[in-house]
Design a protein around this motif. Structure first.
Motif, PDB file in Angstrom:
ATOM      1  N   GLU A 211      -5.778   0.045  -5.482  1.00 57.89           N
ATOM      2  CA  GLU A 211      -4.680   0.494  -4.892  1.00 57.89           C
ATOM      3  C   GLU A 211      -4.604   2.012  -4.926  1.00 57.89           C
ATOM      4  N   GLU A 212      -5.501   2.590  -5.626  1.00 53.84           N
ATOM      5  CA  GLU A 212      -5.572   4.095  -5.479  1.00 53.84           C
ATOM      6  C   GLU A 212      -6.284   4.359  -4.249  1.00 53.84           C
ATOM      7  N   LEU A 213      -7.293   3.553  -3.723  1.00 57.31           N
ATOM      8  CA  LEU A 213      -8.182   3.832  -2.697  1.00 57.31           C
ATOM      9  C   LEU A 213      -7.036   3.835  -1.575  1.00 57.31           C
ATOM     10  N   ALA A 214      -6.398   2.655  -1.405  1.00 56.83           N
ATOM     11  CA  ALA A 214      -5.571   2.479  -0.381  1.00 56.83           C
ATOM     12  C   ALA A 214      -4.648   3.674  -0.278  1.00 56.83           C
ATOM     13  N   HIS A 215      -3.907   4.167  -1.342  1.00 54.45           N
ATOM     14  CA  HIS A 215      -2.924   5.207  -1.250  1.00 54.45           C
ATOM     15  C   HIS A 215      -3.652   6.322  -0.765  1.00 54.45           C
ATOM     16  N   LEU A 216      -4.849   6.516  -1.174  1.00 57.77           N
ATOM     17  CA  LEU A 216      -5.476   7.717  -0.656  1.00 57.77           C
ATOM     18  C   LEU A 216      -5.737   7.824   0.742  1.00 57.77           C
ATOM     19  N   VAL A 217      -6.124   6.609   1.181  1.00 59.20           N
ATOM     20  CA  VAL A 217      -6.640   6.471   2.792  1.00 59.20           C
ATOM     21  C   VAL A 217      -5.404   6.573   3.590  1.00 59.20           C
ATOM     22  N   ALA A 218      -4.273   5.850   3.252  1.00 61.64           N
ATOM     23  CA  ALA A 218      -3.049   5.997   4.066  1.00 61.64           C
ATOM     24  C   ALA A 218      -2.643   7.336   4.146  1.00 61.64           C
ATOM     25  N   GLU A 219      -2.734   8.200   2.921  1.00 61.16           N
ATOM     26  CA  GLU A 219      -2.339   9.341   2.877  1.00 61.16           C
ATOM     27  C   GLU A 219      -3.241  10.410   3.778  1.00 61.16           C
ATOM     28  N   ARG A 220      -4.339  10.167   3.742  1.00 64.00           N
ATOM     29  CA  ARG A 220      -5.071  11.067   4.349  1.00 64.00           C
ATOM     30  C   ARG A 220      -5.438  10.913   6.098  1.00 64.00           C
TER      31      ARG A 220
ATOM     32  N   ARG B 205     -10.443  -6.426  12.279  1.00 59.10           N
ATOM     33  CA  ARG B 205      -9.328  -7.112  11.430  1.00 59.10           C
ATOM     34  C   ARG B 205      -8.138  -6.589  12.146  1.00 59.10           C
ATOM     35  N   PHE B 206      -7.448  -6.763  12.890  1.00 58.71           N
ATOM     36  CA  PHE B 206      -6.091  -6.299  13.566  1.00 58.71           C
ATOM     37  C   PHE B 206      -5.091  -6.483  12.594  1.00 58.71           C
ATOM     38  N   VAL B 207      -4.432  -5.519  12.241  1.00 64.57           N
ATOM     39  CA  VAL B 207      -3.512  -5.570  11.105  1.00 64.57           C
ATOM     40  C   VAL B 207      -1.995  -4.901  11.923  1.00 64.57           C
TER      41      VAL B 207
ATOM     42  N   LYS C 191       1.637   1.332   8.756  1.00 66.55           N
ATOM     43  CA  LYS C 191       2.182   1.351   7.612  1.00 66.55           C
ATOM     44  C   LYS C 191       1.205   1.342   6.541  1.00 66.55           C
ATOM     45  N   PRO C 192       1.584   1.895   5.278  1.00 63.43           N
ATOM     46  CA  PRO C 192       0.647   1.773   4.398  1.00 63.43           C
ATOM     47  C   PRO C 192       0.142   0.456   4.035  1.00 63.43           C
TER      48      PRO C 192
ATOM     49  N   SER D 231      -0.282  -2.218   5.906  1.00 59.18           N
ATOM     50  CA  SER D 231      -1.043  -2.561   6.892  1.00 59.18           C
ATOM     51  C   SER D 231      -2.579  -2.190   6.557  1.00 59.18           C
ATOM     52  N   ILE D 232      -2.510  -0.921   6.055  1.00 58.68           N
ATOM     53  CA  ILE D 232      -3.743  -0.185   5.847  1.00 58.68           C
ATOM     54  C   ILE D 232      -4.067  -0.998   4.575  1.00 58.68           C
ATOM     55  N   GLY D 233      -3.298  -1.208   3.534  1.00 52.19           N
ATOM     56  CA  GLY D 233      -3.953  -1.895   2.408  1.00 52.19           C
ATOM     57  C   GLY D 233      -4.685  -3.332   2.980  1.00 52.19           C
ATOM     58  N   THR D 234      -3.831  -4.089   3.780  1.00 54.51           N
ATOM     59  CA  THR D 234      -4.188  -5.445   4.325  1.00 54.51           C
ATOM     60  C   THR D 234      -5.335  -5.385   4.982  1.00 54.51           C
ATOM     61  N   TRP D 235      -5.823  -4.187   5.816  1.00 53.92           N
ATOM     62  CA  TRP D 235      -7.007  -4.026   6.408  1.00 53.92           C
ATOM     63  C   TRP D 235      -8.273  -3.759   5.381  1.00 53.92           C
ATOM     64  N   LEU D 236      -7.776  -2.925   4.443  1.00 51.49           N
ATOM     65  CA  LEU D 236      -8.913  -2.617   3.374  1.00 51.49           C
ATOM     66  C   LEU D 236      -9.360  -3.936   2.414  1.00 51.49           C
ATOM     67  N   ALA D 237      -8.264  -4.683   2.399  1.00 47.27           N
ATOM     68  CA  ALA D 237      -8.471  -5.895   1.687  1.00 47.27           C
ATOM     69  C   ALA D 237      -8.698  -7.275   2.453  1.00 47.27           C
ATOM     70  N   HIS D 238      -9.472  -6.902   3.720  1.00 45.89           N
ATOM     71  CA  HIS D 238      -9.839  -7.850   4.604  1.00 45.89           C
ATOM     72  C   HIS D 238      -8.851  -9.154   4.589  1.00 45.89           C
ATOM     73  N   GLY D 239      -7.450  -8.721   4.699  1.00 42.76           N
ATOM     74  CA  GLY D 239      -6.325  -9.625   4.916  1.00 42.76           C
ATOM     75  C   GLY D 239      -5.709 -10.401   3.640  1.00 42.76           C
ATOM     76  N   ALA D 240      -6.472 -10.266   2.477  1.00 43.02           N
ATOM     77  CA  ALA D 240      -6.078 -10.784   1.327  1.00 43.02           C
ATOM     78  C   ALA D 240      -5.149  -9.860   0.724  1.00 43.02           C
ATOM     79  N   SER D 241      -4.536 -10.074  -0.664  1.00 41.43           N
ATOM     80  CA  SER D 241      -4.027  -8.989  -1.121  1.00 41.43           C
ATOM     81  C   SER D 241      -4.593  -7.941  -1.758  1.00 41.43           C
ATOM     82  N   LEU D 242      -4.395  -6.684  -1.994  1.00 39.26           N
ATOM     83  CA  LEU D 242      -5.278  -5.726  -2.789  1.00 39.26           C
ATOM     84  C   LEU D 242      -5.312  -5.810  -3.997  1.00 39.26           C
ATOM     85  N   HIS D 243      -6.646  -5.852  -4.449  1.00 41.29           N
ATOM     86  CA  HIS D 243      -7.130  -5.609  -5.833  1.00 41.29           C
ATOM     87  C   HIS D 243      -6.396  -4.792  -6.550  1.00 41.29           C
TER      88      HIS D 243
END
Ligand code: ATP
Ligand code: MG
Length: 476
Positions: free
Chosen positions: A364-373, A131-133, A345-346, A348-360
């Motif tokens: 959001e905590e998961l997305a935030h942590l992954v983006a940060e780390r 999933r290219f984001v 960008k965070p 884009s990382i959220g989009t990647w995690l949510a497989h293109g849909a908007s993040l549940h």
């Protein structure tokens, strides 16, 4: 792109794609939109047979037998189908671009054909990102440069950035979109340690792929007639009968002639179809290859060529590789574009995690942590998710990644940096696997570019304390 015809699900030729899965034709435009053209089944079958045998004179009998096997059909019937094909393609019998009529003998499909494999995920250099984001501005810049090149203004683009930031993935995504036109891709890459000692390694790699792909015969012929000093270096693509004479003809020739010949060959290929010349991992390139890039940069006049040169910025800087100096020099003169890839960008990382849909909202905590780390590095992002998955703290579903643990548990389990991901993974290996890894990284330690070892190795930055999650270098 030039994959085997037997594994293909579609066949592409100048401005069109023949979709074998859906039994239809697509008209492609440079803006990447496609218009579906439905043909009657027998007309489609005639076109398919012609496209599957490009450049070959197909007798009417052979065509009739292929499309109406075992049925007696008058050859005149073919005329109606070929006329329908010409209407669909906007072709003319008097000045054909696709189908030539040979009166009383048959038909020949004269455009070059590329085959595409199933799934659309096989990129030119690597498996395309699942999933290219993100990267919209960079893709836009590449596609705009491609359009300028198609119009005859030669383009040179350097793509740089740290290991794993997505340089190759970006170019694969671009090639998948740009190849909807009639451009030909000449692409090759360097290999750590080896490429640095073998003159012109990535160029020979690129020429070999092109000669070995669909439509490769005409490229091999051009190679022999226009660039014999290169042809002798590629015996597998030269007919056995002329190898000896070619050798005699080129003996004792020097670098200057090789340089002139490769430029002549690129110019000749670009006259026929726009040429996308892509060289990956140039921080490992031999210096002759960089000389060749200089020669291409000096070419004058209209040329439908786009050169895309990719290199890791840190690796090139650490050895003062001439590819870096060349990109700086050309950039100062305004003769090239440099695309330096920034972290994802965070969002884009959220989009990647949510497989293109908007993040549940719960994730959001998961997305935030992954983006940060991961620091915006897609390679690290994937490694972190794989690690959490192994610990059963996240779940991968068709709707994306979901956290199965509380935010606090995730935070505790999430490795602080990617270096820790790697170290934890190594610790989980069996003692034999750990010993093998250690031996391999010692053996690989002397390779060019400084990144020896297997899989991933931690660079000096991290050892010296700059433990910011970026100090990781991936080896081939
Ligand atoms: N924009 C993106 N969206 C989704 N996945 C991506 C993106 N960019 C890269 N990736 C994935 O991240 C991984 C690393 O990307 P890639 O190999 O392109 O990095 P690179 O910069 O070429 O690294 P190297 O310097 O080691 O060649 C790949 O698995 C790729 O599919
Ligand atoms: Mg790469």
């Amino acid at each position: 792109m030039n994959s085997d015809f037997r594994a293909r699900t579609s066949l592409q030729f100048s401005g069109f794609r023949l979709d074998l899965s859906n039994q239809c034709l697509w008209r492609l435009s440079p803006t990447l939109s496609a218009t579906r053209i439905d043909l009657p089944p027998k007309t489609f079958a005639v076109l398919r047979h012609l496209v599957e045998h490009p450049h070959r004179l197909m007798s009417s009998e052979a065509l009739l037998e292929a499309v109406w096997p075992g049925v007696h059909v008058q050859p005149e019937v073919l005329k109606g189908h070929v006329a329908a094909i010409r209407r669909a393609l906007g072709d003319s019998a008097e000045r054909p671009r696709y189908v030539e009529t040979h009166r009383g003998r048959g038909y020949r499909f004269i455009a070059s054909v590329d085959a595409f494999a199933a799934g659309g995920h096989s990129g030119f250099f690597a498996r395309r990102a699942e999933r290219f984001v993100g990267r919209a501005p960079e893709l836009g810049a590449l596609l705009a440069a491609h359009q300028r090149a198609q119009a005859g203004t030669r383009q040179i683009v350097f793509i740089t950035g740290e290991a794993g930031i997505g340089k190759t993935a970006l170019v694969d995504e671009f090639l998948a979109r740009a190849s909807h036109g009639d451009a030909r891709v000449l692409g090759g890459g360097c290999v750590e340690g080896y490429g640095g000692t073998e003159p012109y390694y990535p160029v020979l790699d690129a020429l070999g792929r092109l000669c070995g792909g669909a439509g490769g015969k005409e490229v091999s012929e051009a190679l022999v007639s226009i660039a014999p000093t290169w042809a002798v270096l590629m015996p597998a693509h030269v007919p056995a009968g002329i190898r000896v004479s070619l050798l005699a003809q080129t003996i004792g020739t020097g670098r200057k002639r090789m340089m002139r010949e490769i430029c002549d060959l690129l110019e000749a290929l670009a006259i026929e179809r726009p040429l996308l010349f892509v060289l990956d991992d140039l921080h490992w390139a031999d210096y002759s290859t960089i000389d060749m890039l200089c020669a291409i940069a000096r070419l004058k006049g209209s040329l439908r060529l786009m050169l895309v040169a990719i290199y890791r910025s840190e690796d090139a800087a650490s050895v003062q590789h001439p590819v870096m100096k060349l990109s700086h020099m050309l950039s100062l003169r305004g003769s090239c574009q440099v695309i330096a890839l920034a972290p994802l960008k965070p969002d884009s990382i959220g989009t990647w995690l949510a497989h293109g849909a908007s993040l549940h909202p719960l994730d959001e905590e998961l997305a935030h942590l992954v983006a940060e780390r991961c620091g915006g590095n897609p390679l690290f992002m994937q490694a972190i998710l794989d690690d959490l998955h192994e610990q059963a703290l996240v779940d991968k579903t068709p709707d994306g990644w979901h956290q199965t643990a509380t935010a606090a548990q995730l935070r505790r389990a999430l490795p602080r940096t990617i270096a820790q991901v790697i170290e934890t993974r190594i610790q989980r290996l069996t003692p034999e696997a750990q010993r093998a890894l250690e031996a391999a990284s010692v053996a690989g330690g002397g390779g060019g570019g400084g990144g020896g070892g297997v899989g991933v190795s931690v660079s000096d930055d991290r050892r010296s304390g700059r433990d910011d999650g970026r100090g990781v270098r991936r080896s081939v």
